[in-house]
Motif scaffolding. Structure first.
Motif, short mmCIF file in Angstrom:
data_model
loop_
_atom_site.label_atom_id
_atom_site.label_comp_id
_atom_site.label_asym_id
_atom_site.label_seq_id
_atom_site.Cartn_x
_atom_site.Cartn_y
_atom_site.Cartn_z
N MET A 41 21.75 48.10 14.61
CA MET A 41 20.37 48.54 14.70
C MET A 41 19.60 47.79 15.77
O MET A 41 18.58 48.24 16.23
CB MET A 41 19.71 48.38 13.33
CG MET A 41 18.35 48.98 13.25
SD MET A 41 18.45 50.77 13.46
CE MET A 41 16.92 51.26 12.81
N SER A 42 20.10 46.62 16.17
CA SER A 42 19.37 45.82 17.15
C SER A 42 19.30 46.47 18.53
O SER A 42 18.46 46.11 19.33
CB SER A 42 19.99 44.43 17.26
OG SER A 42 21.35 44.53 17.64
N TYR A 43 20.17 47.43 18.80
CA TYR A 43 20.12 48.15 20.07
C TYR A 43 19.25 49.40 19.97
O TYR A 43 18.60 49.80 20.93
CB TYR A 43 21.52 48.56 20.53
CG TYR A 43 22.41 47.40 20.88
CD1 TYR A 43 22.22 46.71 22.05
CD2 TYR A 43 23.43 47.02 20.03
CE1 TYR A 43 23.04 45.64 22.38
CE2 TYR A 43 24.26 45.96 20.35
CZ TYR A 43 24.05 45.27 21.52
OH TYR A 43 24.85 44.22 21.85
N ILE A 44 19.28 50.04 18.83
CA ILE A 44 18.58 51.31 18.66
C ILE A 44 17.08 51.12 18.45
O ILE A 44 16.27 51.90 18.94
CB ILE A 44 19.21 52.12 17.51
CG1 ILE A 44 20.63 52.52 17.91
CG2 ILE A 44 18.38 53.35 17.18
CD1 ILE A 44 21.41 53.20 16.82
N ALA A 45 16.70 50.07 17.74
CA ALA A 45 15.28 49.85 17.41
C ALA A 45 14.39 49.79 18.67
O ALA A 45 13.35 50.45 18.71
CB ALA A 45 15.12 48.60 16.55
N PRO A 46 14.76 49.02 19.71
CA PRO A 46 13.90 48.99 20.90
C PRO A 46 13.79 50.36 21.59
O PRO A 46 12.72 50.73 22.07
CB PRO A 46 14.58 47.98 21.83
CG PRO A 46 15.46 47.17 20.95
CD PRO A 46 15.86 48.07 19.83
N LEU A 56 14.09 53.38 20.16
CA LEU A 56 13.24 54.27 19.34
C LEU A 56 11.78 53.83 19.36
O LEU A 56 10.88 54.67 19.39
CB LEU A 56 13.78 54.33 17.91
CG LEU A 56 15.14 54.99 17.74
CD1 LEU A 56 15.57 54.95 16.28
CD2 LEU A 56 15.13 56.43 18.27
N ALA A 57 11.55 52.53 19.36
CA ALA A 57 10.18 52.03 19.42
C ALA A 57 9.53 52.40 20.76
O ALA A 57 8.36 52.82 20.80
CB ALA A 57 10.15 50.52 19.22
N PHE A 61 11.53 43.88 20.50
CA PHE A 61 12.41 44.16 19.36
C PHE A 61 13.76 43.44 19.43
O PHE A 61 14.65 43.71 18.62
CB PHE A 61 12.63 45.67 19.22
CG PHE A 61 11.44 46.36 18.62
CD1 PHE A 61 11.37 46.56 17.25
CD2 PHE A 61 10.38 46.76 19.41
CE1 PHE A 61 10.28 47.18 16.67
CE2 PHE A 61 9.28 47.37 18.84
CZ PHE A 61 9.21 47.58 17.48
N THR A 62 13.94 42.54 20.39
CA THR A 62 15.18 41.77 20.44
C THR A 62 14.89 40.28 20.41
O THR A 62 15.68 39.49 20.90
CB THR A 62 16.01 42.12 21.70
OG1 THR A 62 15.21 41.89 22.86
CG2 THR A 62 16.50 43.53 21.65
#
Length: 139
Positions: free
Chosen positions: A1-6, A8-9, A137-138
Motif C-alpha cells: 500500500m505504500s506505493y499506491i497511497a501517494p 491515489l492521494a 505519503f512515504t
C-alpha cells in the motif's frame, strides 16, 4: 500500500482541486468535471508522479523500478500535453467544418469532444501535486 497511497492521494487532490477551480470560475458546482478529460491540474500527471516519487523515496533514485516509473510518467505526461491536446485541436477544426457544412444544409450532427488533453501548465501543476503527495505519503 505504500506505493499506491501517494498515487491515489495525488489523484484525489488533483480531482478536488479541479472541481474547486472550475466551480469557482463558473460560479456553480459542476461534478461532471470529475469525469471529464483535461483541466487544471492534470490528475493523470499527479497520479503517475505520485507513484514515481514514492518509488524513488522507497527504492532509491538509482533503482531500476524508479527508472521504469519515471519513463512511464514522462510518456503519460507527454501524451497528456502533446498527443491528446493535438487530437483536441483537430476535433475543434472538424467541429467548425461540421458546423459550416450542416448549417448550410439544415442538417444536424454530433460534435466531437474538443478538450482531450492538457496545457503544459496543467501537466506541470499535476506533477507538482504528485511530488507533494509522494513525499507526504512515504514519510
Amino acid at each position: 500500500m505504500s506505493y499506491i497511497a501517494p498515487a491515489l492521494a495525488a489523484w484525489a487532490v488533483a480531482q478536488v482541486t479541479k472541481l474547486v477551480f472550475y466551480s469557482y470560475r463558473r460560479r456553480r458546482v459542476d461534478f461532471r468535471v470529475l469525469a471529464s478529460m483535461g483541466g487544471f491540474p492534470s490528475s493523470h500527471s499527479a497520479m503517475v508522479i505520485g507513484l514515481t516519487t514514492a518509488i524513488g523515496r522507497l527504492n532509491g533514485l538509482s533503482s531500476p523500478l524508479f527508472a521504469l516509473a519515471l519513463i512511464f510518467s514522462l510518456v503519460v505526461m507527454y501524451d497528456a500535453a502533446g498527443v491528446r491536446r493535438a487530437a483536441g485541436q483537430q476535433a475543434a477544426v472538424l467541429n467548425r467544418m461540421i458546423d459550416d457544412f450542416f448549417q448550410h444544409r439544415g442538417l444536424g450532427e454530433h460534435r466531437m469532444r474538443e478538450l482531450l488533453g492538457h496545457t503544459p501548465v496543467e501537466v506541470f501543476a499535476g506533477a507538482a501535486v504528485g511530488v507533494a503527495a509522494g513525499f507526504a505519503f512515504t514519510l
